[in-house]
Each structure stands twice: as C-alpha cells, then as structure tokens.
Design a protein around this motif. Structure first.
Motif, short mmCIF file in Angstrom:
data_model
loop_
_atom_site.label_atom_id
_atom_site.label_comp_id
_atom_site.label_asym_id
_atom_site.label_seq_id
_atom_site.Cartn_x
_atom_site.Cartn_y
_atom_site.Cartn_z
N ALA A 263 -89.15 26.35 78.38
CA ALA A 263 -88.74 27.74 78.57
C ALA A 263 -87.94 28.19 77.36
N ILE A 264 -88.19 29.43 76.93
CA ILE A 264 -87.51 30.01 75.77
C ILE A 264 -86.71 31.23 76.22
N TYR A 265 -85.48 31.31 75.76
CA TYR A 265 -84.63 32.48 75.99
C TYR A 265 -84.13 32.97 74.64
N GLY A 266 -84.37 34.24 74.36
CA GLY A 266 -83.92 34.79 73.10
C GLY A 266 -85.06 35.36 72.28
N PRO A 267 -84.71 35.84 71.08
CA PRO A 267 -83.36 35.81 70.50
C PRO A 267 -82.39 36.71 71.25
N HIS A 268 -81.16 36.23 71.41
CA HIS A 268 -80.13 37.00 72.10
C HIS A 268 -78.79 36.76 71.42
N GLU A 269 -77.82 37.54 71.80
CA GLU A 269 -76.47 37.36 71.27
C GLU A 269 -75.97 35.97 71.63
N ALA A 270 -75.31 35.34 70.70
CA ALA A 270 -74.85 33.97 70.92
C ALA A 270 -73.87 33.90 72.08
N SER A 271 -74.00 32.85 72.88
CA SER A 271 -73.05 32.63 73.97
C SER A 271 -71.70 32.23 73.40
N ASN A 272 -70.67 32.36 74.20
CA ASN A 272 -69.29 32.14 73.72
C ASN A 272 -69.10 30.78 73.07
N ASN A 273 -69.68 29.73 73.67
CA ASN A 273 -69.46 28.38 73.15
C ASN A 273 -70.33 28.07 71.92
N MET A 274 -71.22 28.99 71.54
CA MET A 274 -72.09 28.77 70.39
C MET A 274 -71.77 29.70 69.22
N ARG A 275 -70.87 30.65 69.39
CA ARG A 275 -70.63 31.65 68.36
C ARG A 275 -70.16 31.06 67.03
N SER A 276 -69.45 29.96 67.09
CA SER A 276 -68.97 29.34 65.84
C SER A 276 -70.11 28.73 65.03
N LYS A 277 -71.26 28.51 65.67
CA LYS A 277 -72.40 27.88 65.00
C LYS A 277 -73.39 28.90 64.45
N VAL A 278 -73.23 30.16 64.80
CA VAL A 278 -74.18 31.19 64.39
C VAL A 278 -73.92 31.61 62.95
N CYS A 279 -75.00 31.75 62.18
CA CYS A 279 -74.90 32.19 60.79
C CYS A 279 -75.22 33.68 60.69
N LEU A 280 -74.71 34.30 59.65
CA LEU A 280 -74.92 35.74 59.46
C LEU A 280 -76.35 36.05 59.01
N ASP A 281 -77.01 35.08 58.35
CA ASP A 281 -78.31 35.37 57.78
C ASP A 281 -79.49 34.73 58.51
N LYS A 282 -79.22 34.05 59.64
CA LYS A 282 -80.31 33.44 60.41
C LYS A 282 -79.83 33.14 61.82
N CYS A 283 -80.78 32.78 62.68
CA CYS A 283 -80.42 32.50 64.07
C CYS A 283 -80.06 31.02 64.25
N PHE A 284 -79.39 30.76 65.33
CA PHE A 284 -79.04 29.39 65.72
C PHE A 284 -80.03 28.92 66.78
N ILE A 285 -80.60 27.73 66.58
CA ILE A 285 -81.53 27.15 67.55
C ILE A 285 -80.77 26.19 68.46
N ASN A 286 -80.77 26.48 69.74
CA ASN A 286 -80.15 25.60 70.72
C ASN A 286 -81.26 24.93 71.53
N CYS A 287 -81.23 23.62 71.63
CA CYS A 287 -82.27 22.89 72.37
C CYS A 287 -81.63 21.97 73.41
N GLU A 288 -82.15 22.04 74.62
CA GLU A 288 -81.67 21.17 75.70
C GLU A 288 -82.86 20.48 76.36
N PHE A 289 -82.76 19.16 76.43
CA PHE A 289 -83.83 18.31 76.98
C PHE A 289 -83.31 17.60 78.23
N SER A 290 -84.13 17.55 79.25
CA SER A 290 -83.74 16.79 80.45
C SER A 290 -84.98 16.22 81.11
#
Length: 247
Positions: A51-78
């Motif tokens: 499942a893919i969600y986004g692109p969307h505004e970064a969540s609070n716990n991910m904002r420090s990882k977001v760059c101004l010139d590109k998106c941040f890829i978050n991946c969760e496996f279970s």
C-alpha cells in the motif's frame, strides 16, 4: 538439508520447475480503496500486499528527515503471524523487519523521481501474507505495482529476482526449500529498460568466477518478471481506457 538434491537427474527442481523458470506470478492493483495506491502479488506461494500513501505532508515524527529539494521515502515491512512455519511473532519492530524495510527503502530511493515531490513524504507499507522464499524480491515487485497504481513518477519499473547456484547450475526465483539448502543466494533489483542494477545482496560464499553467472541469472529473471508485470499493467490500462470510452 544435507544430501538434498536441488536438481533431479532429469534436470527438474523440487517443485517441478526448470532451473531458469520463474514460479507462477499473479498480481493485482487497486486492492485497497483507502490507499493512494495498492497491489497484491503472488510469486509461487509467497504472497505480499503493498500500500502506498502520498506524496503528503510529512508526519510530525518524520519532519526532521524531509529535504527541501526531494521527498522522504518511508518504508514499513511486516509479516503476518501465520505467514510462515516459524512460531515466533513477526512484528514491524523486529530486526528482520527493520533490515527488510531499509533494503526496500534504499531500492526505491534510487528509482522514484524524488525531486518531483519536495518537502513531502511517500509511505510504502508491505504486509507478507505467506512466505515461501525470495521475500525481498516479491516485496519489491509488489511495491512497484502499488507505486504505479498511485501514479508516483519513477525512472523505470523496478523488478527483483533471486538466484542460487548448485552443481554449476543457476536456479532463479528460489523458494524456501531451496533457501534452506545452504547454497549462496544472490538477490537484485534492476530497472530493466535502463538496464541498471540498483540493489544487490549476496548471502553465502561463492568463488569470484561464479558471481558473473549469478548476476546473469538474476538479470534474466528480473526481465522475465518485468515482462509479466508490464503485460499486466498494460492490460489494466486498456481496461480502464475502454471503461471511460464506453461510459
């Protein structure tokens, strides 16, 4: 697994395949209405949901990882608790899950046109329903379909396959029984149209002269998977176009 023969005298594997033959691949897209993109894939008995969600505004716990010139890829496996014969609980927080998440994240950071989505976040969620070998590869192929379904721009398809080597013969798309045999296992993800390997991993030891054979086997397997996935995507697009034409 000592003494177990991966290839019979007639040249067939334990599950009846030839050495260069993929397991049967089945796939679907748009399986979750609440996600921006989603997909389901079966490679033999390995079954994965993406499942893919986004692109969307970064969540609070991910904002420090977001760059101004590109998106941040978050991946969760279970993995579902019933996904394999192992009785221990599989959760998003275990070591295997974290490693798999990191490998898939690295793969798609090289393939997604991240500069088109500055200051945003794209989430890739993967759930294994049944594990029967080549898990990383099935997850990558499922994520590729889900990203296409979400309309996320990529440089190319991303297709992954595994290979092993026994008696100087390459086996592609290995299953769980073949993984247990203890032979070296090579997995890779490629962008087939660009002919680029963007991720590779070797588990086990082989002679350096054998590495080229494994790379060739994996590349061939990735291109076979690409043919299956591309045919499915094109068929899905034709169905969609036909629906809007006649509606």
């Amino acid at each position: 697994m000592a003494g177990f023969e991966l290839i019979s005298d007639e040249g067939y594997r334990f599950d009846g395949r030839k050495p260069s033959e993929l397991r049967r691949v089945r796939c679907n897209m748009g399986v979750f209405t609440q996600a921006d993109g989603s997909a389901y894939i079966e490679q033999g008995n390995t079954k994965v949901l993406a499942a893919i969600y986004g692109p969307h505004e970064a969540s609070n716990n991910m904002r420090s990882k977001v760059c101004l010139d590109k998106c941040f890829i978050n991946c969760e496996f279970s993995q579902a608790m019933f996904s394999s014969a192992e009785r221990k609980k599989r959760s998003r927080g275990d070591r295997k899950g974290k490693d798999m998440s990191a490998h898939i994240k690295q793969t798609f950071e090289a393939a997604i046109r991240t500069q088109l989505y500055p200051r945003s976040q794209i989430d890739i969620y993967l759930q294994v329903l049944h594990s029967d070998g080549s898990l990383y590869c099935a997850c990558v192929n499922a994520a590729t379909l889900a990203l296409i379904d979400a309309g996320i721009a990529m440089k190319d398809y991303v297709c992954a396959c595994s290979a092993s080597l026994t008696k100087e013969t390459s086996l592609i798309d290995i299953n769980h029984v073949e993984e247990l045999a203890g032979c070296a296992e090579f997995s890779a993800a490629i962008m087939p149209k660009l002919d680029q390997i963007i991720y590779s991993e070797l588990n086990g030891r082989i002679h350096q002269d054998e590495l080229g054979q494994l790379v060739d086997a994996v590349t061939s397997g990735c291109k076979d998977i690409f043919a299956v996935i591309d045919r499915f995507v094109r068929g899905r697009l034709e169905e969609t176009a036909s629906y809007f034409t006649h509606s």
